[in-house]
Design an enzyme around this catalytic site. Structure first.
Site, PDB file in Angstrom:
ATOM      1  N   ASP A   1     -83.235 -13.387 -56.923  1.00 32.99           N
ATOM      2  CA  ASP A   1     -84.465 -13.523 -57.694  1.00 32.99           C
ATOM      3  C   ASP A   1     -84.644 -12.208 -58.445  1.00 32.99           C
ATOM      4  O   ASP A   1     -84.789 -11.146 -57.825  1.00 32.99           O
ATOM      5  CB  ASP A   1     -85.646 -13.774 -56.736  1.00 32.99           C
TER       6      ASP A   1
ATOM      7  N   TYR B   1     -94.011 -16.011 -74.584  1.00 33.60           N
ATOM      8  CA  TYR B   1     -92.583 -15.678 -74.614  1.00 33.60           C
ATOM      9  C   TYR B   1     -92.307 -14.634 -75.693  1.00 33.60           C
ATOM     10  O   TYR B   1     -91.671 -13.597 -75.443  1.00 33.60           O
ATOM     11  CB  TYR B   1     -91.813 -16.971 -74.895  1.00 33.60           C
TER      12      TYR B   1
ATOM     13  N   GLY C   1     -79.276 -14.589 -63.997  1.00 30.84           N
ATOM     14  CA  GLY C   1     -79.592 -15.835 -64.715  1.00 30.84           C
ATOM     15  C   GLY C   1     -78.321 -16.477 -65.242  1.00 30.84           C
ATOM     16  O   GLY C   1     -78.311 -17.114 -66.298  1.00 30.84           O
TER      17      GLY C   1
ATOM     18  N   ASP D   1     -78.067 -16.029 -59.689  1.00 35.85           N
ATOM     19  CA  ASP D   1     -79.161 -16.875 -60.180  1.00 35.85           C
ATOM     20  C   ASP D   1     -80.008 -17.262 -58.966  1.00 35.85           C
ATOM     21  O   ASP D   1     -79.666 -16.919 -57.820  1.00 35.85           O
ATOM     22  CB  ASP D   1     -78.600 -18.129 -60.894  1.00 35.85           C
TER      23      ASP D   1
ATOM     24  N   LYS E   1     -91.059 -10.776 -75.326  1.00 32.94           N
ATOM     25  CA  LYS E   1     -89.817 -10.279 -75.943  1.00 32.94           C
ATOM     26  C   LYS E   1     -90.126  -9.075 -76.840  1.00 32.94           C
ATOM     27  O   LYS E   1     -89.368  -8.106 -76.863  1.00 32.94           O
ATOM     28  CB  LYS E   1     -89.120 -11.381 -76.743  1.00 32.94           C
TER      29      LYS E   1
ATOM     30  N   GLY F   1     -77.691 -20.382 -66.453  1.00 34.00           N
ATOM     31  CA  GLY F   1     -78.393 -20.981 -67.593  1.00 34.00           C
ATOM     32  C   GLY F   1     -77.479 -21.273 -68.766  1.00 34.00           C
ATOM     33  O   GLY F   1     -76.253 -21.132 -68.689  1.00 34.00           O
ATOM     34  N   GLN F   2     -78.118 -21.653 -69.883  1.00 37.23           N
ATOM     35  CA  GLN F   2     -77.362 -22.098 -71.058  1.00 37.23           C
ATOM     36  C   GLN F   2     -76.398 -21.021 -71.556  1.00 37.23           C
ATOM     37  O   GLN F   2     -75.239 -21.299 -71.856  1.00 37.23           O
ATOM     38  CB  GLN F   2     -78.348 -22.481 -72.176  1.00 37.23           C
TER      39      GLN F   2
HETATM   40  P1  NAD Z   1     -81.907 -20.755 -69.410  1.00 35.68           P
HETATM   41  O1  NAD Z   1     -83.303 -21.164 -69.119  1.00 35.68           O
HETATM   42  O2  NAD Z   1     -80.897 -21.790 -69.737  1.00 35.68           O
HETATM   43  O3  NAD Z   1     -81.325 -19.867 -68.226  1.00 35.68           O
HETATM   44  C1  NAD Z   1     -82.089 -18.893 -67.562  1.00 35.68           C
HETATM   45  C2  NAD Z   1     -81.529 -18.778 -66.172  1.00 35.68           C
HETATM   46  O4  NAD Z   1     -82.339 -17.805 -65.483  1.00 35.68           O
HETATM   47  C3  NAD Z   1     -81.615 -20.073 -65.376  1.00 35.68           C
HETATM   48  O5  NAD Z   1     -80.355 -20.394 -64.810  1.00 35.68           O
HETATM   49  C4  NAD Z   1     -82.662 -19.793 -64.310  1.00 35.68           C
HETATM   50  O6  NAD Z   1     -82.385 -20.420 -63.068  1.00 35.68           O
HETATM   51  C5  NAD Z   1     -82.550 -18.295 -64.189  1.00 35.68           C
HETATM   52  N1  NAD Z   1     -83.764 -17.692 -63.630  1.00 35.68           N
HETATM   53  C6  NAD Z   1     -85.042 -18.043 -63.853  1.00 35.68           C
HETATM   54  N2  NAD Z   1     -85.858 -17.297 -63.117  1.00 35.68           N
HETATM   55  C7  NAD Z   1     -85.082 -16.434 -62.424  1.00 35.68           C
HETATM   56  C8  NAD Z   1     -85.341 -15.426 -61.487  1.00 35.68           C
HETATM   57  N3  NAD Z   1     -86.586 -15.125 -61.078  1.00 35.68           N
HETATM   58  N4  NAD Z   1     -84.292 -14.746 -60.978  1.00 35.68           N
HETATM   59  C9  NAD Z   1     -83.018 -15.043 -61.342  1.00 35.68           C
HETATM   60  N5  NAD Z   1     -82.720 -16.006 -62.207  1.00 35.68           N
HETATM   61  C10 NAD Z   1     -83.745 -16.697 -62.738  1.00 35.68           C
HETATM   62  O7  NAD Z   1     -82.003 -19.676 -70.590  1.00 35.68           O
HETATM   63  P2  NAD Z   1     -80.889 -19.260 -71.649  1.00 35.68           P
HETATM   64  O8  NAD Z   1     -81.030 -20.158 -72.809  1.00 35.68           O
HETATM   65  O9  NAD Z   1     -79.591 -19.125 -70.987  1.00 35.68           O
HETATM   66  O10 NAD Z   1     -81.469 -17.844 -72.085  1.00 35.68           O
HETATM   67  C11 NAD Z   1     -81.043 -16.653 -71.478  1.00 35.68           C
HETATM   68  C12 NAD Z   1     -81.743 -15.506 -72.162  1.00 35.68           C
HETATM   69  O11 NAD Z   1     -81.482 -15.551 -73.572  1.00 35.68           O
HETATM   70  C13 NAD Z   1     -83.255 -15.502 -72.013  1.00 35.68           C
HETATM   71  O12 NAD Z   1     -83.705 -14.184 -71.879  1.00 35.68           O
HETATM   72  C14 NAD Z   1     -83.730 -16.083 -73.322  1.00 35.68           C
HETATM   73  O13 NAD Z   1     -84.998 -15.597 -73.658  1.00 35.68           O
HETATM   74  C15 NAD Z   1     -82.698 -15.543 -74.286  1.00 35.68           C
HETATM   75  N6  NAD Z   1     -82.611 -16.371 -75.497  1.00 35.68           N
HETATM   76  C16 NAD Z   1     -82.086 -17.631 -75.433  1.00 35.68           C
HETATM   77  C17 NAD Z   1     -82.028 -18.394 -76.597  1.00 35.68           C
HETATM   78  C18 NAD Z   1     -81.456 -19.794 -76.590  1.00 35.68           C
HETATM   79  O14 NAD Z   1     -81.525 -20.486 -77.621  1.00 35.68           O
HETATM   80  N7  NAD Z   1     -80.868 -20.258 -75.487  1.00 35.68           N
HETATM   81  C19 NAD Z   1     -82.501 -17.875 -77.814  1.00 35.68           C
HETATM   82  C20 NAD Z   1     -83.065 -16.601 -77.809  1.00 35.68           C
HETATM   83  C21 NAD Z   1     -83.083 -15.847 -76.653  1.00 35.68           C
HETATM   84  C1  AKB Z   2     -86.600 -21.008 -77.520  1.00 37.47           C
HETATM   85  O1  AKB Z   2     -86.664 -21.983 -78.286  1.00 37.47           O
HETATM   86  O2  AKB Z   2     -87.515 -20.630 -76.782  1.00 37.47           O
HETATM   87  C2  AKB Z   2     -85.324 -20.206 -77.523  1.00 37.47           C
HETATM   88  C3  AKB Z   2     -85.447 -19.034 -78.441  1.00 37.47           C
HETATM   89  C4  AKB Z   2     -85.231 -19.214 -79.890  1.00 37.47           C
HETATM   90  O3  AKB Z   2     -85.757 -17.955 -77.999  1.00 37.47           O
HETATM   91  N1  AKB Z   2     -84.240 -21.065 -77.870  1.00 37.47           N
END
Ligand code: NAD
Ligand code: AKB
Length: 316
Positions: free
Chosen positions: A54, A144, A12, A38, A148, A15-16
């Protein structure tokens, strides 16, 4: 900090969080030792080795681990809170099954260490909302959050039963300028900066006084690296650590943006994400992370807003 034969796989990575984590891990381990993966290539990713993967495909994951001699996996792929509510069965499948695949790789000794992020979404409407403790009532109301919370229990179980070295943080909402967020409830706090610079206006999908725990991406990446590099005996919690940066509401961030863009106009049109936000904590007690592995945030609201505007101005 890093052994010369360490090889990292980020699942992944586009992603962000993944984009910034890939950059930071590359600085430590060298780009050729950090494999980004990804579903598709992201234009924001640096020039690392890249694999289409995947996370639900256990065999493909194993082949990539063997091919590159992977030792550490950062597993970031998931559906987040808002998209998860729109596709609940798939969110459950992706968030749980992909975690099992990674945990099993470590159980079978193919890899040495796992990072898997949890979220403040593990808490729910019956949780104390101010200074939410590490151990408290947890009745998440989103798929979600449920995934988690279950993931945390599985991580701890794999650690206790099989000695799997899995480490985790309950991130708050993360705010960074290098790539866009994907389907979360806290995303407004990133979108607001793009719109403030582009149009001078923003319509928030959360109401003006909805206070949530948030964190600057730079702090979140540093916390991730700190927990992963801490000696194993310092990691006393093998489910997931509470982590705190700052807390603010849409009104408070708009007021801070106005110090830089005086004519910035904010309006409010709460949608289905309001109910999710209302079920989450307003602030987090992260004393365990501070005591166990020395966590301390750097960014307050003033510094965060300035960094976001300065960086986005040069990006756009
Ligand atoms: P995001 O949605 O920006 O990135 C997720 C990435 O996973 C994407 O690039 C997507 O293409 C990829 N993805 C989706 N399905 C997939 C699959 N089947 N196989 C491979 N890749 C796949 O999410 P993020 O914000 O970067 O978050 C990453 C992790 O951090 C997640 O587990 C999220 O729950 C956790 N998280 C994020 C935040 C936040 O604020 N960004 C907060 C709490 C927890
Ligand atoms: C969301 O809003 O789903 C995420 C998180 C706090 O897990 N940024």
């Amino acid at each position: 900090m890093s052994a010369s034969n360490d090889k990292i796989l980020i699942i992944g990575a586009g992603g962000q969080i993944g984009v910034e984590l890939t950059e930071n891990l590359s600085t430590i381990y060298g780009s050729s030792n950090v494999i980004a993966s990804d579903l598709k290539v992201s234009p924001y990713l640096p020039n690392n080795p890249f694999e289409i993967l995947d996370a639900l495909d256990k065999n493909a994951l194993f082949e990539i681990v063997k091919k590159h001699g992977i030792t550490h996996v950062y597993h970031l792929a998931a559906l987040l809170s808002a998209t998860g509510e729109q596709n609940p069965m798939f969110a459950w499948k992706l968030n749980m099954e992909s975690l099992f695949h990674v945990l099993d790789l470590a159980k079978e000794k193919h890899i040495k260490q796992i990072y898997w992020p949890s979220s403040i979404a593990v808490f729910g409407p019956t949780t104390p909302q101010i200074n939410t403790p590490q151990y408290t009532v947890m009745e998440p109301s989103t798929i979600y959050g449920i995934s988690k919370q279950a993931g945390e229990r599985w991580c701890e179980w794999y650690f206790k039963k099989f000695g799997v070295d899995v480490r985790s943080i309950r991130y708050p909402g993360l705010i960074g300028w290098k790539s866009a967020p994907g389907g979360g409830t806290t995303d407004y706090a990133v979108h607001i900066f793009y719109e403030a610079l582009k149009t001078g206006t923003y319509e928030s999908f959360l109401s003006e006084n909805t206070t949530l725990p948030m964190m600057c991406m730079e702090d979140a990446i540093r916390a991730t690296l700190e927990i992963m590099h801490a000696p194993a005996e310092k990691i006393k919690i093998r489910s997931s650590y509470n982590l705190s940066g700052l807390s603010f509401s849409p009104k408070e961030i708009a007021d801070e943006i106005r110090k830089h863009i005086p004519n910035f106009k904010m309006s409010y049109k709460p949608d289905f994400r309001q109910q999710i936000a209302d079920s989450w904590p307003k602030s987090i007690d992260d004393s365990s992370a501070r005591i166990d592995w020395g966590w301390k945030e750097k960014y307050n609201l003033e510094a965060l807003v300035k960094a976001m505007l300065d960086n986005l101005k040069t990006k756009t």
